[in-house]
Every structure is written in structure tokens, then in C-alpha cells.
Design an enzyme around this catalytic site. Structure first.
Site, PDB file in Angstrom:
ATOM      1  N   ASP A   1       7.880  -0.558  -3.559  1.00  0.00           N
ATOM      2  CA  ASP A   1       8.885  -1.116  -2.660  1.00  0.00           C
ATOM      3  C   ASP A   1      10.017  -0.126  -2.401  1.00  0.00           C
ATOM      4  OD1 ASP A   1       9.268  -1.537  -5.356  1.00  0.00           O
ATOM      5  OD2 ASP A   1      10.061  -3.561  -5.170  1.00  0.00           O
TER       6      ASP A   1
ATOM      7  N   TYR B   1     -10.129  -3.607  -3.279  1.00  0.00           N
ATOM      8  CA  TYR B   1     -11.121  -3.696  -2.210  1.00  0.00           C
ATOM      9  C   TYR B   1     -12.540  -3.853  -2.743  1.00  0.00           C
ATOM     10  CZ  TYR B   1      -7.451  -2.096   0.990  1.00  0.00           C
ATOM     11  OH  TYR B   1      -6.297  -1.970   1.721  1.00  0.00           O
TER      12      TYR B   1
ATOM     13  N   ASP C   1      -3.641   2.826   1.134  1.00  0.00           N
ATOM     14  CA  ASP C   1      -4.011   2.395   2.475  1.00  0.00           C
ATOM     15  C   ASP C   1      -2.759   2.180   3.326  1.00  0.00           C
ATOM     16  OD1 ASP C   1      -5.339   1.418   4.666  1.00  0.00           O
ATOM     17  OD2 ASP C   1      -6.226  -0.301   3.672  1.00  0.00           O
TER      18      ASP C   1
ATOM     19  N   ASP D   1      -0.663   5.245   6.195  1.00  0.00           N
ATOM     20  CA  ASP D   1      -0.344   4.928   7.585  1.00  0.00           C
ATOM     21  C   ASP D   1       1.147   5.072   7.860  1.00  0.00           C
ATOM     22  OD1 ASP D   1      -2.909   4.526   8.388  1.00  0.00           O
ATOM     23  OD2 ASP D   1      -2.840   2.349   8.362  1.00  0.00           O
TER      24      ASP D   1
ATOM     25  N   LYS E   1       3.331  -0.248  -8.986  1.00  0.00           N
ATOM     26  CA  LYS E   1       4.101  -1.464  -9.240  1.00  0.00           C
ATOM     27  C   LYS E   1       4.003  -1.781 -10.731  1.00  0.00           C
ATOM     28  CE  LYS E   1       6.681  -4.702  -7.421  1.00  0.00           C
ATOM     29  NZ  LYS E   1       8.055  -4.372  -6.973  1.00  0.00           N
TER      30      LYS E   1
END
Length: 364
Positions: free
Chosen positions: A227, A145, A251, A255, A195
Site C-alpha cells: 500500500d 493464481y 501483476d 502495470d 504485505k
């Protein structure tokens, strides 16, 4: 700490001012029991600030936050401001700026489910009945970001866009130490989602976390590819205690953690720096489609206030009082519309009523 604690209230957009009003009700009830003088000042932020000042984070608001000991933040944004360029929209030009300005590098998102709200979770009964209590820790000021370079170049079929994922050693080390210390206060387990089979940044995270883990022998550290992690969260969330993620993965995962509880309207968050200066906000959005209807759920905003009292004022006693009041109101069957499941003992109440019921249920 001085004998005065200053709070910058930034109500935000959409349902933000409505739910913030309920958090202030709670604050007014408990303020005399905090053993410190509380001074509150409100400032515009987000879309409402754009409408008045042409800027999502006006100088007046930023200066007010700088003079405060903590920020209680409402959600910002909405379709009204979608016409603006990305870097001028309420979310990026206010919240992300505040995180960077105050070096709020660690985001805490607790995710747990109330016993009488199991039916709201999308998970099957045999999974949700095991219960879960997760603290999702997200790195907040580094990663993709904020990485440079980014942008768009080229023309026609050769046009392309790019973002850069970058992490410095000090960014990983500082959040790692805080995560291990939070784990020591809980069930002493950390799982880092990454990852590392593809990304160099994830490989570096693993190397640094493993090295730091030797300083925290009581904490069990494990790693999980992102994943696989999203599947494991749905399959067996009770296996997790502290989840640690880089900015982008955090992020998304935070959620998902919220959704398995059944309603994002119940979940708060805290964004802190190394001095425990914090910005406290609900996990959900500004929900402009229901703004002004007096039906929004104020629990996340009230719990954000509760987190402020715990982390910035170091007063877990009052925090527990607020949490018990919320549980008591829910146990009596009171529900805002998002929590209503048509059970026999449930009663739909307004935003205003829910705030009043919780406030009146706090026993000091």
C-alpha cells in the site's frame, strides 16, 4: 546452443497480428547479424485458435512451442470470447497454461521513459524530470493464481467464493537468486513489495530473501508494504531499481510501472525459466477496439523481440541497436496515435509506418 534458433510466433488477437508483423520486419533485418540461423514458424493462439480449433492453446501450437527455443507472443483475448467460462477464455487458457507448462516463473517488465515523451506521463514535471529506470520482477507461476483449493460454494446469501495464496520455499528461492543477479547488473538495489503485516506468505518471502541476501553483499535489499509502495511509485519512482513481487502484487505493480511511463504501448516483457527459455510479449492488451485500423503502437512488440535477443540469444549488442533505432525515430517526432501530444515537431504515423521507420533506422 546449436547453430539453429527456432522461434514460435504466436500473433494472438486484436492488434496482435498487426504489431507482430512489424516485429518480424525488424527480425528480418537483423537475423543475418545474429551469427545463428533463425527459423520462424507461426501458430494460432487465444481467440483466433478458439475460432478455428475450439481451444485457445491447440496441441499443434503447444508442440510447436516445445520444438522452439523461444516464443514471441502477441496479446490475446477480447469481448468476442467473454461468453466463455473463465477457464476457457483466451487469456487463462493460453497464456497462463504456457507459463505453467514451460515453468516460466520469472517475469521481467522494464519501465523507463524516453526523454522526449515526458509529457505523456501522468506524473508532475518535477517528479518525471528526475527520470527512472525500473526493472519490475514478478513471480509468475505460484501464488493465488495457481493455488488450490479455489472455487465457489453455497447458495443464496451464504454463497461464497475462495482463492488460495500458496508459496513453496523453492519458488521463492529460485526467483530471489535471479533477482539478485539482475540487480548486480544494474544499480544493486532490490525492493520487495509485500504485505508482511498481514500475510503469512509475505512473512516467508521476507525470511527467505533476507537469508539469501547474505550471498549478495553488494546488493542492498529493502522491503516495502504494497500500500505504501503504490504511493511511493507515484511520488518518487527514481528511488527504485529492481522491484520484486509475488504474483498478484507483481501483476498490479508492473502495470502501474508501465502507466507512469505514459504509454503501455511502449513496454515489453519477458517470462523466463531457469534455462532462459522465454516467452516475450508486449505489456499491453489486444485492444480489439482499434484492431485493423493500422493505428496501434508496435514498439512494445518490437522491444519484446529485442528482449528475446538479449536473454535467449545473449546478444546485447543487437538489442542496443534496436533500442537506439526506436529512440532515433521518436526523437524525429514520429508518433503513433497513442503517443501524439500535439507538439510542434510531432507527426502521426501508422502502425506499418512506425515499423518501417524503426527497421530502416537500425544501423548494423
Amino acid at each position: 546452443m546449436s547453430n539453429i534458433f527456432k522461434i514460435a510466433i504466436l500473433p494472438g488477437d486484436g492488434i496482435g497480428p498487426e504489431v507482430m508483423k512489424q516485429a518480424i520486419k525488424v527480425l528480418n533485418k537483423i537475423r543475418h547479424f545474429l551469427n545463428i540461423e533463425i527459423v520462424v514458424k507461426k501458430y494460432l493462439v487465444g481467440g483466433s485458435a478458439i475460432d478455428k480449433y475450439g481451444d485457445a492453446l491447440p496441441t499443434k501450437t503447444l508442440l510447436g512451442c516445445e520444438k522452439s527455443n523461444a516464443i514471441l507472443f502477441g496479446s490475446v483475448g477480447g469481448p468476442k470470447w467473454d461468453y466463455l467460462p473463465l477457464n476457457k477464455r483466451p487469456e487463462k487458457n493460453s497464456l497462463l497454461k504456457l507459463r505453467k507448462h514451460f515453468n516460466l516463473f520469472i517475469n521481467l517488465r522494464p519501465a523507463y521513459i524516453y526523454n522526449n515523451l515526458h509529457m505523456l506521463s501522468p506524473l508532475k514535471n518535477n517528479i518525471i524530470n528526475k527520470g527512472f529506470n525500473i526493472l519490475c520482477i514478478r513471480e509468475l507461476t505460484g501464488g493465488i493464481y495457481f493455488g488450490k483449493p479455489n472455487g465457489r460454494k453455497g447458495n443464496g446469501i451464504n454463497e461464497y467464493s475462495f482463492d488460495t495464496e500458496i508459496y513453496y520455499r523453492f519458488e521463492i528461492e529460485r526467483i530471489a537468486h535471479m533477482a539478485f543477479n539482475f540487480a548486480l547488473q544494474r544499480n544493486k538495489m532490490i525492493c520487495c513489495f509485500d504485505k508482511a503485516n498481514v500475510l503469512n506468505t509475505s512473512i516467508m518471502w521476507r525470511e527467505i530473501l533476507k537469508k539469501i541476501s547474505y550471498q549478495y553483499s553488494k546488493v542492498k535489499l529493502k522491503f516495502m508494504y504494497i500500500d505504501n509502495a503504490v504511493m511511493q511509485l507515484m511520488k518518487n519512482p527514481s528511488q527504485f531499481d529492481v522491484i520484486l513481487c509475488a504474483n498478484l502484487f507483481g501483476d498490479i505493480i508492473s502495470d502501474q510501472c508501465a502507466m507512469i511511463t505514459g504509454s503501455i504501448g511502449n513496454l515489453p516483457s519477458a517470462s523466463l525459466n531457469n534455462k532462459f527459455f522465454g516467452l516475450y510479449e508486449p505489456a499491453g492488451g489486444s485492444a480489439p477496439d482499434i484492431a485493423g485500423k493500422n493505428i496501434a503502437n508496435p514498439i512494445a512488440q518490437i522491444l519484446s523481440l529485442s528482449m528475446m535477443i538479449e536473454y535467449s540469444l545473449n546478444n546485447k549488442h543487437i538489442t542496443k541497436k534496436i533500442e537506439k533505432a526506436i529512440e532515433k525515430v521518436l526523437n524525429k517526432g514520429y508518433r503513433t496515435k497513442d503517443l501524439y501530444t500535439n507538439q510542434l515537431n510531432e507527426k502521426i504515423v501508422t502502425t506499418e509506418d512506425m515499423g518501417t521507420l524503426i527497421t530502416e533506422s537500425i544501423i548494423l
